[in-house]
Design an enzyme around this catalytic site. Structure first.
Site, mmCIF file in Angstrom:
data_model
loop_
_atom_site.group_PDB
_atom_site.id
_atom_site.type_symbol
_atom_site.label_atom_id
_atom_site.label_comp_id
_atom_site.label_asym_id
_atom_site.label_seq_id
_atom_site.Cartn_x
_atom_site.Cartn_y
_atom_site.Cartn_z
ATOM 1 N N HIS A 205 0.789 -1.231 0.000
ATOM 2 C CA HIS A 205 0.000 0.000 0.000
ATOM 3 C C HIS A 205 0.821 1.281 0.000
ATOM 4 O O HIS A 205 0.269 2.360 -0.136
ATOM 5 C CB HIS A 205 -0.967 0.026 1.197
ATOM 6 C CG HIS A 205 -0.292 0.301 2.510
ATOM 7 N ND1 HIS A 205 0.313 -0.669 3.247
ATOM 8 C CD2 HIS A 205 -0.110 1.450 3.191
ATOM 9 C CE1 HIS A 205 0.830 -0.126 4.335
ATOM 10 N NE2 HIS A 205 0.592 1.159 4.327
HETATM 11 C C1 UD1 Z 1 -1.806 5.699 6.051
HETATM 12 C C2 UD1 Z 1 -0.457 6.141 6.616
HETATM 13 C C3 UD1 Z 1 0.534 4.996 6.554
HETATM 14 C C4 UD1 Z 1 -0.030 3.738 7.191
HETATM 15 C C5 UD1 Z 1 -1.365 3.417 6.562
HETATM 16 C C6 UD1 Z 1 -1.982 2.194 7.187
HETATM 17 C C7 UD1 Z 1 0.058 8.538 6.233
HETATM 18 C C8 UD1 Z 1 0.904 9.477 5.457
HETATM 19 N N1 UD1 Z 1 0.114 7.245 5.845
HETATM 20 O O1 UD1 Z 1 -1.617 5.404 4.676
HETATM 21 O O2 UD1 Z 1 1.712 5.373 7.240
HETATM 22 O O3 UD1 Z 1 0.875 2.673 6.975
HETATM 23 O O4 UD1 Z 1 -2.236 4.539 6.746
HETATM 24 O O5 UD1 Z 1 -3.068 1.737 6.467
HETATM 25 O O6 UD1 Z 1 -0.621 8.939 7.145
HETATM 26 N N2 UD1 Z 1 -8.854 5.240 1.677
HETATM 27 C C9 UD1 Z 1 -10.097 4.660 1.665
HETATM 28 N N3 UD1 Z 1 -10.733 4.444 2.862
HETATM 29 C C10 UD1 Z 1 -10.191 4.797 4.054
HETATM 30 C C11 UD1 Z 1 -8.928 5.426 4.066
HETATM 31 C C12 UD1 Z 1 -8.273 5.636 2.872
HETATM 32 O O7 UD1 Z 1 -10.614 4.311 0.618
HETATM 33 O O8 UD1 Z 1 -10.820 4.553 5.095
HETATM 34 C C13 UD1 Z 1 -8.140 5.436 0.408
HETATM 35 C C14 UD1 Z 1 -8.385 6.793 -0.217
HETATM 36 O O9 UD1 Z 1 -8.340 6.636 -1.597
HETATM 37 C C15 UD1 Z 1 -7.171 7.581 0.239
HETATM 38 C C16 UD1 Z 1 -6.099 6.525 0.222
HETATM 39 O O10 UD1 Z 1 -6.753 5.328 0.652
HETATM 40 O O11 UD1 Z 1 -6.886 8.678 -0.560
HETATM 41 C C17 UD1 Z 1 -4.925 6.822 1.117
HETATM 42 O O12 UD1 Z 1 -5.364 7.007 2.462
HETATM 43 P P1 UD1 Z 1 -4.438 7.848 3.484
HETATM 44 O O13 UD1 Z 1 -5.107 7.914 4.782
HETATM 45 O O14 UD1 Z 1 -4.011 9.116 2.850
HETATM 46 O O15 UD1 Z 1 -3.119 6.987 3.592
HETATM 47 P P2 UD1 Z 1 -2.855 5.411 3.681
HETATM 48 O O16 UD1 Z 1 -2.343 4.959 2.363
HETATM 49 O O17 UD1 Z 1 -3.999 4.681 4.268
#
Ligand code: UD1
Length: 354
Positions: A205
């Site tokens: 991820h």
């Molecule tokens: C975040 C953390 C990472 C951690 C990971 C665990 C940061 C910079 N990164 O990454 O360190 O390892 O969480 O999972 O804080 N999305 C959904 N549903 C959700 C949340 C996210 O669909 O409930 C999708 C969205 O498209 C979003 C993308 O995932 O834009 C990224 O989510 P984000 O919270 O920005 O970062 P993670 O990749 O989850």
């Protein structure tokens, strides 16, 4: 005395579980939980609260997804109100996500004492948003709760030794307790994958592995050609990007599945012949559960997992086919992650410094 835990992303809910238990042992302590809303899908959020016995948050900031600046900024702005309302003695920030950095800055700007749980980890990779978040948080925090001696040494090298305390790793507390609870449970795998035969469990991820379509395709192609079935627990970010780039997550040896709840995840790691991941937490959980791991990154913050070959770094995917299933290293494993009571040590440290 009031401690405010600020969490928002999946690995932080896992760490919060043992902190909740440890706070319950102090009658005088009020533990306030703030959920930033960074993770909002039930499979990334609610199931962890349910399975780890975490009470519903006192406040939910509902921030959701966005670019790093917008997401972090929205949390920072929203934190002011909850800090004013609850006036905690300590804010406890967890790990290295955008929620961590926002909680840290919001607390110090209101002159509220800040403790950082999982302080001192470094990848020395300035491309990682997590690296910025940890450095910022460590340097503004009043108390640095370090999980390992290596983390303590990093903090000392940055001039932060006086604020540092080695407490052990809270994820180890919850991982070992869960291992003992699920040992006899059935393994949850997608239809068609036999839990009795060798299989690999995979998660991918990180932005560096998912955002560039050719890099993502290269990783998925390597997994599709694996010698055994590979169960890919697809984070919504991966699922969304794969769809956008027209890359299939189920083909050849690769079988995609939704993310697993924590107890099912631990059980599946215990049953797997190998783990392939770019997650920080999962590398360490696999080490604790004694499953050999191959990490698709150039470096790891959890360098202890590399000893004796429990974890192998293979960013170029040059060894993956040969090493993703390999025998467990021989001999007793080192125990660098604490005594399983890190959360109690951490909470006691805050109570002592109220
Ligand atoms: C975040 C953390 C990472 C951690 C990971 C665990 C940061 C910079 N990164 O990454 O360190 O390892 O969480 O999972 O804080 N999305 C959904 N549903 C959700 C949340 C996210 O669909 O409930 C999708 C969205 O498209 C979003 C993308 O995932 O834009 C990224 O989510 P984000 O919270 O920005 O970062 P993670 O990749 O989850």
């Amino acid at each position: 005395m009031k401690i405010m835990s600020v969490v928002g992303a999946r690995p932080q809910f896992v760490k919060l579980g043992p902190i909740v238990r440890a706070c319950e042992q102090h009658a005088e302590l009020e533990h306030i939980i703030v959920h930033t809303g960074q993770h909002y899908d039930p499979l990334l959020s609610d199931v962890f609260f349910r399975d780890l016995g975490i009470p519903a948050p006192n406040a939910h900031l509902g921030v959701g997804s966005g670019s790093h600046g917008r997401q972090t900024g929205a949390m920072l702005a929203a934190m002011d109100g909850v800090l004013e309302e609850y006036q905690p003695d300590w804010v406890l920030a967890y790990g290295d996500t955008n929620s961590t950095a926002a909680a840290a800055l919001a607390a110090v700007k209101q002159h509220i004492k800040l403790a950082h749980l999982e302080a001192g980890l470094r990848s020395f990779n300035r491309r990682m948003p997590e690296e910025h978040n940890r450095i910022v948080t460590d340097h503004v925090a009043d108390l640095l709760l370090a999980p390992t001696q290596v983390a303590v040494d990093h903090l000392a090298a940055e001039g932060l030794a006086e604020r540092t305390l080695l407490v052990g790793d809270v994820m180890t507390d919850v991982c070992l307790a869960t291992r003992d609870a699920v040992r006899d449970d059935a393994v949850t795998l997608p239809a068609g994958v036999d839990p009795e035969a060798p299989f690999v469990l995979a998660t991918i991820h990180r932005a560096d592995n998912t955002d560039d379509p050719s890099r993502l395709r290269e990783i998925l192609d390597a997994l599709k050609g694996a010698p055994v079935p590979v169960v890919l627990l697809a984070h919504p970010r991966l699922a969304a990007l794969a769809k956008k780039h027209g890359v299939s997550l189920t083909a050849g040896s690769l079988v995609a599945s939704e993310p697993l709840a924590y107890p099912q995840m631990v059980r599946a790691v215990m049953a797997a012949a190998g783990v392939v991941t770019d997650s920080g937490g999962l590398q360490k959980e696999a080490f604790l559960l004694e499953t050999p791991t191959t990490t698709i990154r150039t470096e790891t913050e959890w360098v202890e997992t590399l000893e004796d070959g429990w974890n192998i770094l293979d960013p170029g995917l040059t060894q993956l086919a040969e090493v993703m299933v390999r025998p467990r290293p021989e001999g007793a494993q080192a125990q660098p992650y604490g005594d399983g009571h890190a959360a109690e040590h951490a909470v006691q440290a805050l109570v002592d410094r109220a």
